[in-house]
Design a protein around this motif. Sequence first.
Motif, PDB file in Angstrom:
ATOM      1  N   ALA C 100       1.250  -0.920   0.035  1.00  0.00           N
ATOM      2  CA  ALA C 100       0.235  -0.429   0.193  1.00  0.00           C
ATOM      3  C   ALA C 100       0.469   1.154  -0.166  1.00  0.00           C
ATOM      4  N   SER C 101       1.984   0.788   1.239  1.00  0.00           N
ATOM      5  CA  SER C 101       2.652   2.733   0.740  1.00  0.00           C
ATOM      6  C   SER C 101       3.853   2.472  -0.168  1.00  0.00           C
ATOM      7  N   THR C 102       4.209   1.257  -1.431  1.00  0.00           N
ATOM      8  CA  THR C 102       4.438   1.608  -2.311  1.00  0.00           C
ATOM      9  C   THR C 102       3.268   2.516  -3.408  1.00  0.00           C
ATOM     10  N   ALA C 103       2.057   1.693  -3.359  1.00  0.00           N
ATOM     11  CA  ALA C 103       1.611   1.572  -4.224  1.00  0.00           C
ATOM     12  C   ALA C 103       0.850   3.570  -4.885  1.00  0.00           C
ATOM     13  N   GLN C 104       0.929   4.027  -3.239  1.00  0.00           N
ATOM     14  CA  GLN C 104       0.891   5.226  -2.900  1.00  0.00           C
ATOM     15  C   GLN C 104       1.966   6.622  -3.607  1.00  0.00           C
ATOM     16  N   PHE C 105       2.753   5.619  -4.102  1.00  0.00           N
ATOM     17  CA  PHE C 105       4.102   7.395  -4.164  1.00  0.00           C
ATOM     18  C   PHE C 105       3.918   6.808  -6.328  1.00  0.00           C
ATOM     19  N   VAL C 106       2.639   5.389  -6.664  1.00  0.00           N
ATOM     20  CA  VAL C 106       2.365   5.927  -8.141  1.00  0.00           C
ATOM     21  C   VAL C 106       1.552   6.154  -8.708  1.00  0.00           C
ATOM     22  N   THR C 109      -4.835   6.846  -6.238  1.00  0.00           N
ATOM     23  CA  THR C 109      -5.854   5.621  -5.172  1.00  0.00           C
ATOM     24  C   THR C 109      -5.043   4.045  -5.519  1.00  0.00           C
ATOM     25  N   TYR C 110      -5.346   3.215  -4.520  1.00  0.00           N
ATOM     26  CA  TYR C 110      -4.933   1.983  -5.227  1.00  0.00           C
ATOM     27  C   TYR C 110      -6.008   0.648  -4.922  1.00  0.00           C
ATOM     28  N   SER C 111      -5.883  -0.342  -5.471  1.00  0.00           N
ATOM     29  CA  SER C 111      -7.174  -0.915  -5.172  1.00  0.00           C
ATOM     30  C   SER C 111      -6.234  -2.681  -4.706  1.00  0.00           C
ATOM     31  N   VAL C 112      -6.580  -3.214  -3.474  1.00  0.00           N
ATOM     32  CA  VAL C 112      -6.163  -4.535  -3.283  1.00  0.00           C
ATOM     33  C   VAL C 112      -6.987  -5.769  -4.208  1.00  0.00           C
ATOM     34  N   VAL C 113      -6.537  -6.518  -4.779  1.00  0.00           N
ATOM     35  CA  VAL C 113      -6.971  -7.864  -5.441  1.00  0.00           C
ATOM     36  C   VAL C 113      -6.436  -9.455  -4.302  1.00  0.00           C
ATOM     37  N   THR C 114      -7.484  -9.796  -3.230  1.00  0.00           N
ATOM     38  CA  THR C 114      -6.865 -10.995  -2.554  1.00  0.00           C
ATOM     39  C   THR C 114      -7.683 -11.812  -3.326  1.00  0.00           C
ATOM     40  N   SER C 115      -7.019 -13.253  -2.213  1.00  0.00           N
ATOM     41  CA  SER C 115      -7.916 -14.412  -3.390  1.00  0.00           C
ATOM     42  C   SER C 115      -9.149 -14.596  -2.538  1.00  0.00           C
ATOM     43  N   LEU C 116      -9.746 -15.146  -1.149  1.00  0.00           N
ATOM     44  CA  LEU C 116     -11.409 -15.560  -0.799  1.00  0.00           C
ATOM     45  C   LEU C 116     -12.504 -14.405  -0.497  1.00  0.00           C
ATOM     46  N   ASP C 171     -13.473   1.477  -9.461  1.00  0.00           N
ATOM     47  CA  ASP C 171     -13.562   2.177  -8.115  1.00  0.00           C
ATOM     48  C   ASP C 171     -12.319   3.219  -7.847  1.00  0.00           C
ATOM     49  N   ARG C 172     -12.230   3.585  -9.364  1.00  0.00           N
ATOM     50  CA  ARG C 172     -11.304   4.861  -9.397  1.00  0.00           C
ATOM     51  C   ARG C 172      -9.851   4.075  -8.485  1.00  0.00           C
ATOM     52  N   ALA C 173      -9.795   3.590  -8.874  1.00  0.00           N
ATOM     53  CA  ALA C 173      -8.067   2.433  -8.479  1.00  0.00           C
ATOM     54  C   ALA C 173      -6.681   2.861 -10.054  1.00  0.00           C
ATOM     55  N   GLU C 174      -6.096   3.732  -8.773  1.00  0.00           N
ATOM     56  CA  GLU C 174      -4.500   4.367 -10.160  1.00  0.00           C
ATOM     57  C   GLU C 174      -4.203   3.379 -10.328  1.00  0.00           C
ATOM     58  N   ALA C 175      -4.247   2.082  -9.228  1.00  0.00           N
ATOM     59  CA  ALA C 175      -2.723   1.088  -9.159  1.00  0.00           C
ATOM     60  C   ALA C 175      -3.130  -0.620  -8.719  1.00  0.00           C
ATOM     61  N   ILE C 176      -2.714  -1.467  -8.329  1.00  0.00           N
ATOM     62  CA  ILE C 176      -3.508  -2.317  -7.796  1.00  0.00           C
ATOM     63  C   ILE C 176      -2.275  -3.116  -6.842  1.00  0.00           C
ATOM     64  N   CYS C 177      -2.734  -3.574  -5.883  1.00  0.00           N
ATOM     65  CA  CYS C 177      -2.165  -4.291  -5.095  1.00  0.00           C
ATOM     66  C   CYS C 177      -2.494  -5.999  -5.529  1.00  0.00           C
ATOM     67  N   LEU C 178      -1.527  -6.891  -5.474  1.00  0.00           N
ATOM     68  CA  LEU C 178      -1.547  -7.841  -5.456  1.00  0.00           C
ATOM     69  C   LEU C 178      -1.800  -8.291  -3.969  1.00  0.00           C
ATOM     70  N   GLY C 179      -2.987  -8.638  -3.275  1.00  0.00           N
ATOM     71  CA  GLY C 179      -3.107  -9.386  -2.118  1.00  0.00           C
ATOM     72  C   GLY C 179      -2.425 -10.534  -1.203  1.00  0.00           C
ATOM     73  N   CYS C 180      -1.885 -11.177  -1.815  1.00  0.00           N
ATOM     74  CA  CYS C 180      -1.770 -12.452  -1.064  1.00  0.00           C
ATOM     75  C   CYS C 180      -0.182 -12.773  -1.369  1.00  0.00           C
ATOM     76  N   GLY C 181       0.199 -13.050  -0.421  1.00  0.00           N
ATOM     77  CA  GLY C 181       1.615 -14.081  -0.423  1.00  0.00           C
ATOM     78  C   GLY C 181       2.050 -14.845  -1.562  1.00  0.00           C
ATOM     79  N   GLY C 182       1.550 -15.499  -1.723  1.00  0.00           N
ATOM     80  CA  GLY C 182       1.211 -16.492  -2.821  1.00  0.00           C
ATOM     81  C   GLY C 182       0.674 -15.837  -4.596  1.00  0.00           C
ATOM     82  N   MET C 183       0.661 -14.858  -4.516  1.00  0.00           N
ATOM     83  CA  MET C 183       0.594 -14.412  -5.498  1.00  0.00           C
ATOM     84  C   MET C 183       1.753 -13.362  -5.957  1.00  0.00           C
ATOM     85  N   SER C 184       2.806 -13.463  -4.863  1.00  0.00           N
ATOM     86  CA  SER C 184       3.932 -13.350  -5.767  1.00  0.00           C
ATOM     87  C   SER C 184       4.253 -13.481  -7.059  1.00  0.00           C
ATOM     88  N   GLY C 185       5.755 -13.418  -8.378  1.00  0.00           N
ATOM     89  CA  GLY C 185       5.193 -13.501  -9.213  1.00  0.00           C
ATOM     90  C   GLY C 185       4.227 -13.377 -10.192  1.00  0.00           C
TER      91      GLY C 185
END
Lengths: 239, 239, 239, 239, 239, 239
Positions: C100-106, C109-116, C171-185
């Motif tokens: 989140a902290s990183t997303a705010q620099f680019v 607004t940001y959204s998180v996409v998570t698993s369940l 939702d007017r997000a301008e960046a996306i955070c991958l909301g799950c450790g398992g999404m790395s990659g």
Amino acid sequence: MRILVVNVNTTKSITDSIGEQAASVASPGTEIVPLTPSFGAESVEGNYESYLAAVAVMEAVRAYPEPFDAVIQAGYGEHGREGLQELLDVPVVDITEAAASTAQFVGRTYSVVTSLDRTVPLIEDRLHAAGLSARCASVRASGLAVLDLERDPQAAVDAIVEQAVTAVREDRAEAICLGCGGMSGLAERVVDRTGVPVIDGVTAAVTIAESLVRLGLKTSKVRTYAPPRPKEMKNWPPA
Amino acid sequence: MRILVVNVNTTKSITDSIGEQAASVASPGTEIVPLTPSFGAESVEGNYESYLAAVAVMEAVRAYPEPFDAVIQAGYGEHGREGLQELLDVPVVDITEAAASTAQFVGRTYSVVTSLDRTVPLIEDRLHAAGLSARCASVRASGLAVLDLERDPQAAVDAIVEQAVTAVREDRAEAICLGCGGMSGLAERVVDRTGVPVIDGVTAAVTIAESLVRLGLKTSKVRTYAPPRPKEMKNWPPA
Amino acid sequence: MRILVVNVNTTKSITDSIGEQAASVASPGTEIVPLTPSFGAESVEGNYESYLAAVAVMEAVRAYPEPFDAVIQAGYGEHGREGLQELLDVPVVDITEAAASTAQFVGRTYSVVTSLDRTVPLIEDRLHAAGLSARCASVRASGLAVLDLERDPQAAVDAIVEQAVTAVREDRAEAICLGCGGMSGLAERVVDRTGVPVIDGVTAAVTIAESLVRLGLKTSKVRTYAPPRPKEMKNWPPA
Amino acid sequence: MRILVVNVNTTKSITDSIGEQAASVASPGTEIVPLTPSFGAESVEGNYESYLAAVAVMEAVRAYPEPFDAVIQAGYGEHGREGLQELLDVPVVDITEAAASTAQFVGRTYSVVTSLDRTVPLIEDRLHAAGLSARCASVRASGLAVLDLERDPQAAVDAIVEQAVTAVREDRAEAICLGCGGMSGLAERVVDRTGVPVIDGVTAAVTIAESLVRLGLKTSKVRTYAPPRPKEMKNWPPA
Amino acid sequence: MRILVVNVNTTKSITDSIGEQAASVASPGTEIVPLTPSFGAESVEGNYESYLAAVAVMEAVRAYPEPFDAVIQAGYGEHGREGLQELLDVPVVDITEAAASTAQFVGRTYSVVTSLDRTVPLIEDRLHAAGLSARCASVRASGLAVLDLERDPQAAVDAIVEQAVTAVREDRAEAICLGCGGMSGLAERVVDRTGVPVIDGVTAAVTIAESLVRLGLKTSKVRTYAPPRPKEMKNWPPA
Amino acid sequence: MRILVVNVNTTKSITDSIGEQAASVASPGTEIVPLTPSFGAESVEGNYESYLAAVAVMEAVRAYPEPFDAVIQAGYGEHGREGLQELLDVPVVDITEAAASTAQFVGRTYSVVTSLDRTVPLIEDRLHAAGLSARCASVRASGLAVLDLERDPQAAVDAIVEQAVTAVREDRAEAICLGCGGMSGLAERVVDRTGVPVIDGVTAAVTIAESLVRLGLKTSKVRTYAPPRPKEMKNWPPA
């Protein structure tokens, strides 16, 4: 009294339109002086242009040679009002805030209908900073650029009405602010088609500026808007 | 990589100091390029000067002839970051936000200690707009002007320490941000006397800018920071 | 420097994947040490499992026999970071907050996409507690369980892209955070299909942890993260 | 009906005291069952200990062999309530929330007086997460550790009264919550010396738990508190 | 103990229904006394009627000749509770707040389903003022007037269920509050068709009022709810 | 145009004073009609009296036999404005909101100085509900009752100045609102002694009411302020 109404765009025809709109509600005895900045974008639609307009508006006011009683910054969601307040003792009224402040007296909530989607965040940020966002239901974009409003007023009305109706129905707005200086003059037609109060920032600002002057109020100088300290300015203002 | 670090003041010695500070934490292979605006106030302490600096910083970056990978705006609480983000694809980091964002990783709350009381509202507004105010315990002024910091660093440290200690005790801050580009280099001495983490915005910004570049991130262009639309600019930039 | 990257799940293959991802952005000279908790759920998807993971992560770190310079808790929306901060002087970085902290620099607004869907409230609560929710446009669920991400990465990318696109549009997000450790990659593939910056918490956390170490910052010990007081612990840690 | 009242500390004498306090307000026909966790800190005063207590409380409840109608988690500002709600259909009441929720019915604002300064942030965070912070005037620390409350009740009353009086005068609190399970039983004496309503979380929680059962309400299972999904648990629960 | 349950409408059949509902959950030994105001609207659906009801409820309570232990104001989103709290030492419970406060114990979020769209803002404002809006997912209108609820309970259930289902799905509510005194008695049928906890304000208020009395709590008199100062009242109360 | 200015107190001398103050800023052609309610408290200082005043003000306006263009409710922090808005198409202006809204144009923050401490919560709640609290630095009480203001204006000025000075220094207010209808007429003397803009709600409300009329704006009727539905009223209005 004399009120300066400063366009943020460098397009003279917009200045004229804003000036006429302002004059239409001015009290007898109030002189409206429309000003166009000497530098900047023909239409302001984003942060780069808005920051430049902020500076250009301040220089336009500083360059005005006669005394005046209040200043209206006629740009919706634009930067700069706080700078003007530092430079001046007389009241400074931003049309974004004038419209919102007025809307809150006639509806529990209000929405702003602006020009392009990219200007939505600027307006949201200004309302937030001004402490006027709690009752803002939404800021919506008509999709029309500032200069399009001039070129095709009927299309502008249609696009604005569409967003206004959605704001009332879905966002639960009870009043609509026309979110662009260039929309001045369209209010009546939008009222006819939505049935809710429609506020134009320029005319609202004129009544507020007159009110502040009549109440004898000046900008507070104790902290945020204290005059700039004397210091060396490099290469400014431009020749 | 090459990072531009742009002073908001037109005082060259401050630029030098900021540049040295930035270089002190840069990774091997990172070139720090300090820039001084070609117009504006010798020190920025208020809205009028800050709006002017916003424009001057943008022009300084536009005028820089070589490619670069990131830009740091080295002014605390100053306007303009959003404009730079429109003009550039590479990451833009404001030191106000860099410091706050970093502080939140090492303390539950942070306070900012800045120069003059009149700059407190600007910093509060920037933190609020940046979504970084929820954990800000307070913004406090040392009472020293920007140029005083240069003239008497020991007095500056004393004044900052006094406010920092009060922030920790009364405002319940757990970390301190040095709220002025000109305070760069004082962090260590403030740590020694307060016992809490002290964050300097310039060095924090360098690590963040490098991080964003390493992660391959660029400024989002979908809405707020989309490039300015092509349009006619009147008398700008100045000759 | 040495950074511990602690998985919250007890599934070793996820630890490996997180470790590889972390190593891919680590600076030369940074050693990434991936750790798997010795007890807890194979995948963490809810409060019961998350509280257990909080304790298991703390014990895993306490049991690590060598010195280290920073710790990354590699679970999205999980409990426990504050506990680690009490136990350690070195910086602790939670990937939820790093992203989140990183997303705010680019992006504004940001959204998180998570698993369940059931993990959405946990993430919302963590962002709120961390003071990082003001610019969060939404937290959306792809509907895929953590272990499904491993089993079918292509389906995962499709499901994440669908939510990311909705987040940007509605939702007017301008960046996306991958909301799950398992999404790395998966970040690169999501970037290709959405056109907005995509932030992976693990890699973001590595750059932040390195930055904090380079800046010489340690966790503040004045209040919230003070070391636990000496006291009798009953039946803990488990034999 | 049968209500489990679970201490978060592993000190049996505190469990006894909490149990007695709970029983003193229970309706005829309500059986109060006090439980002590089988592992964890003798007194919980910080995040590490609190996260451990969260897990220990859940295991204590899971290990209880008889049916029951509601659970009270008797720790002020502690983690874990959401986990219990996942595991159980019957209502779960946290004393932090019980006290705040009750206080709001008898005063426009309330303050919490807790034990050590380091527990203030935990309580603030729990109230915030629970949506009960809007009318919280302050959370104040008496400076006494949990076990000190048992050792010297008179000194505890004095220290609590001092903070309560300050909360009413300076923070404008209109009711006081005793912010520590170990303070149960002191309420009456604090009322006598402050003149405002004083709420003890344990007794408040008993009446709320009984109320929820009488109303036939169970924990909602549609999202946040859905039961954990079936999955492999490694080395848990401990033998 | 004796609890006054005051209807806000002047329709006696609604008072009867509220009284029965209240009695259905009252403890043995609790006497429920339903009261109907002597003046005002047959059904309260808006601010004018609500302000009048506020005064009428206060006069009804003042006119009640016997002692009592608590008062319930049985109107959803209505004005007046603070006035009653000034007049009385015994606890006063508003059903809007009782329902919300109870809902928060069984779901992370709740929605209110009320009668007409025009009453939505009143409920929102009351929840906000009561500090209970942070976890309110939405307030939705069934479109049925208060008196329609009485005339056709089955249609009422259908309309409420429709909104409740939307609240759970789209607004992410985890519990539903029935937002109208006249809905008392419909809860069970709404539970059957939505699967989430459904809270009726009247029954919730009875358990809360009993709880406050059992805990020995009275309304705080230090500031907001201090008794009215002695002064001359012109033409009031009406003959 | 004709503007009704309705006192909330039944003390005729206060009505006279408010009327004079209002007339002093009215434009040529504006007729100010001061009204006194026919029932209620001689001075309104708390919720019971305020709710009664809300109803009495509405009845006073309904009983006024001539046409009018706007209504001003001249009570600070009092209930009732929304009810008037339902009953009328013409604009309704509350002096609490008029003062705050005006103050925001001349200072970044404002404080309210009111009469008794017990009225502070009412004012805070009204400002909050009106969406005007974000820039409110504080609401402070002078400790003087409403009728004391009339009896000893010099003592009133002294007590107000003392609080105003503290508000500017400690609460960082940049403008002061006189928080009581009975303070009308003291503004100039407070300005002289504090050096910041001082706003009197009555005069501010007159300029706002005139502005709304000049702009052709009426109260929105789409939802919150829709006219009451036709229904049977029992024993009301009083004979």
